[in-house]
Design a protein around this motif. Structure first.
Motif, short mmCIF file in Angstrom:
data_model
loop_
_atom_site.label_atom_id
_atom_site.label_comp_id
_atom_site.label_asym_id
_atom_site.label_seq_id
_atom_site.Cartn_x
_atom_site.Cartn_y
_atom_site.Cartn_z
N PHE A 68 21.89 -2.52 -110.67
CA PHE A 68 22.26 -2.95 -112.02
C PHE A 68 23.59 -2.34 -112.43
N LYS A 86 22.18 -1.90 -117.71
CA LYS A 86 21.47 -0.65 -117.98
C LYS A 86 21.48 -0.32 -119.47
N ARG A 87 22.62 -0.57 -120.11
CA ARG A 87 22.72 -0.30 -121.55
C ARG A 87 21.70 -1.12 -122.34
N ARG A 102 17.29 0.21 -108.66
CA ARG A 102 17.76 -0.28 -109.95
C ARG A 102 19.06 0.42 -110.36
N ASP A 103 19.19 1.70 -109.99
CA ASP A 103 20.42 2.41 -110.30
C ASP A 103 21.60 1.80 -109.54
N ILE A 153 18.95 -2.62 -121.20
CA ILE A 153 17.58 -2.24 -120.87
C ILE A 153 17.15 -1.03 -121.69
N MET A 154 18.03 -0.05 -121.81
CA MET A 154 17.69 1.16 -122.58
C MET A 154 17.52 0.86 -124.06
N ARG A 165 13.66 3.45 -108.65
CA ARG A 165 14.71 4.09 -109.42
C ARG A 165 16.05 3.99 -108.70
N SER A 168 14.72 -6.23 -121.39
CA SER A 168 14.12 -5.07 -120.73
C SER A 168 12.78 -5.43 -120.12
N ASP A 221 26.53 -1.37 -115.56
CA ASP A 221 26.45 -0.54 -116.77
C ASP A 221 25.94 -1.32 -117.97
#
Length: 510
Positions: A361, A366-367, A357-358, A369-370, A354, A324, A363
């Motif tokens: 990147f 993104k998973r 990156r949406d 990173i979160m 935003r 991240s 799935d």
């Protein structure tokens, strides 16, 4: 060298070049022809640089004609995982956010390949930013396993393993953060080596997790891996984590091990890396390989590393946390994909970031990173990331205690053989379990090699045998790995890849 040069080992190709029996241009063209024939089915490459590779091959032939080869491997072609910067060639990390990016510099390992005279065939497919165990998370489509085109080739470096397994390249570079060289090696019947952390430069490697990533060789034989490792290894002042101690004797260790004599070598079987969750055929091949080592004179004992049971959980907190942070630089401001938000006349930098990156990147990225951002957030850092680092210390202590008893540790490389494409794509936990046996070495920074251990009875697919050694004792991996390879080759009546059905059976040719 065999009649078909694509089926020869890198060592055999190097010997043929030295003897004047072939040319680098001929070898490189043969590899490119193979890629043109089969890669439409395998999809090992994201970019093939035919013109550049042939130019480098011609330069190699000129050096040999002048009696000045740059290295023993001068003229032997190589493929490079697309996470390593290559000047002027696309480096996408398997992600849309870097689509079309051409670095202005080479990674240190690429610089060393060029200095040693190895023509670079192209860039291999991978899970996006090296996040995955199947190469299904590439933004440019999955790679297929040459043993069964409906199955995964492992990940994140499935492209490099598949290129070597389908005879498109005699050598390749991969990176290993939690097993991304060794696990693809296990499921494709190739050899994958993760060097000691810091023994091979990470400069120019697009980082996933700085404290875990390591560049290493992907080959068809242990000897080839040692030869390539000696080319890319060594101290690099541009890498602050680089070890200031030269690694020597790797090739000598591999050649010694290939004699099949392990008298006096103490081998530890890791109790926690086997049993429940491991495919029966994988365990059968592992047990048979251990028995072969005993027959070669090794002393085998069982050792316990209890903290290994928590390695997977610790890894999947440490890695996302570092990822991240590393991926924050892809902000659409300096390079890479830039997407303007719809319906906004004068978007702010944050809105552009935003939207980019949406769109850029996938799935899985993104998973992670979160997860990583959460683990590092105020109020949760000590409970999650801090605790994971404590487990990491315990794992290192378990390794240290084990190596007081034995010279090397062994286990299956992966719990199962290659699974079907799509089978685990929607189940992240099931996917993460593929790295169960490889992750501890990354957490401790230790070297490990995977060699093919045979075909599992249930499905006729390759399994892998993993050898781990103390830090900077990479030569032990090569000695024991080469011994296992020699004994297994004799047992199976030849190299395992000669039995790959997708490549050799009538109607199954690529």
């Amino acid at each position: 060298m065999s009649a078909d040069p694509t089926r020869s080992s890198a060592a055999a190709l190097a010997a043929a070049l030295a003897a004047g029996e072939t040319t680098s241009v001929a070898l490189t063209q043969a590899a490119l022809d193979c890629t043109a024939e089969v890669d439409g089915s395998v999809h090992a490459y994201l970019h093939v640089d035919a013109e550049g590779a042939l130019a480098q091959a011609a330069a190699s032939d000129d050096r040999r004609a002048a009696g000045q080869p740059a290295s023993p491997l001068d003229g032997v072609p190589v493929a490079v995982k697309d996470v390593l910067a290559t000047q002027g060639l696309p480096t996408t990390c398997g992600s849309r956010i870097l689509e079309g990016w051409r670095p202005p510099y080479d990674a240190t390992v690429v610089t060393r390949l060029r200095a040693a005279g190895l023509p670079i065939l192209g860039k291999t497919n991978m899970d996006e930013f090296a996040m995955g165990s199947s190469t299904e998370h590439s933004a440019y489509g999955p790679t297929h396993n040459p043993w069964d085109l409906d199955r995964i080739p492992g990940g994140s470096g499935g492209g490099s393993a598949a290129a070597v397994a389908s005879f498109q390249a005699p050598l390749a570079l991969g990176t290993d953060t939690g097993g991304s060289i060794r696990q693809p090696g296990a499921v494709t019947g190739t050899v994958g080596m993760k060097p000691t952390y810091g023994a091979v430069s990470r400069y120019g490697l697009v980082a996933l997790a700085n404290s875990l990533d390591q560049v290493g060789p992907v080959t068809r034989t242990v000897e080839d891996a040692a030869m390539l490792h000696e080319v890319i290894g060594g101290h690099d002042p541009r890498d602050s984590t680089s070890v200031e101690q030269p690694l020597t004797g790797l090739l000598d260790a591999a050649r010694q091990g290939a004699q099949g004599d392990l008298t006096g070598v103490r081998v530890g079987v890791i109790r926690e890396l086997g049993g429940e969750g491991y495919q029966a055929g994988v365990l059968t091949r592992f047990t048979e390989t251990v028995d072969l080592l005993v027959g070669a004179g090794a002393e085998v004992v069982e050792v316990s590393c209890p903290s290994f049971e928590h390695a997977l959980a610790a890894y999947y907190l440490i890695l996302p946390a570092e990822a991240s942070s590393n991926l924050a630089k892809f902000d659409a401001m300096r390079y890479g994909l830039r997407v303007l938000p719809e319906g906004v006349d004068s978007p702010s930098a944050e809105q552009v970031m935003r939207a980019s990156r949406d769109a850029g990147f996938g799935d899985e990225v993104k998973r992670r990173i979160m997860i990583g951002t959460y683990a590092l957030s105020s109020g949760y850092y000590d409970a999650y990331y801090g605790q994971a680092q404590k487990v990491r210390t315990l794992i290192s202590r378990d390794f240290a205690a084990a190596f007081e008893q034995v010279d090397v540790l062994v286990s299956p490389t992966a719990p199962t053989t290659a699974f079907k494409l799509g089978e685990k794509l929607d189940d992240p936990i099931a996917m993460y379990l593929n790295d169960l046996a490889t992750i501890p070495a990354n957490l401790a920074g230790l070297p490990g090699i995977s060699v093919p251990s045979g075909l599992a009875d249930e499905d006729g697919l390759p399994a892998g045998f993993q050898v781990l050694a103390p830090a900077l004792a990479d030569d032990r991996c090569y000695r024991v790995g080469a011994a296992a390879e020699a004994l297994l080759t004799q047992k199976w009546g030849g190299p395992l890849l000669d039995r790959a059905p997708a490549l050799t059976t009538p109607g199954g040719s690529l």
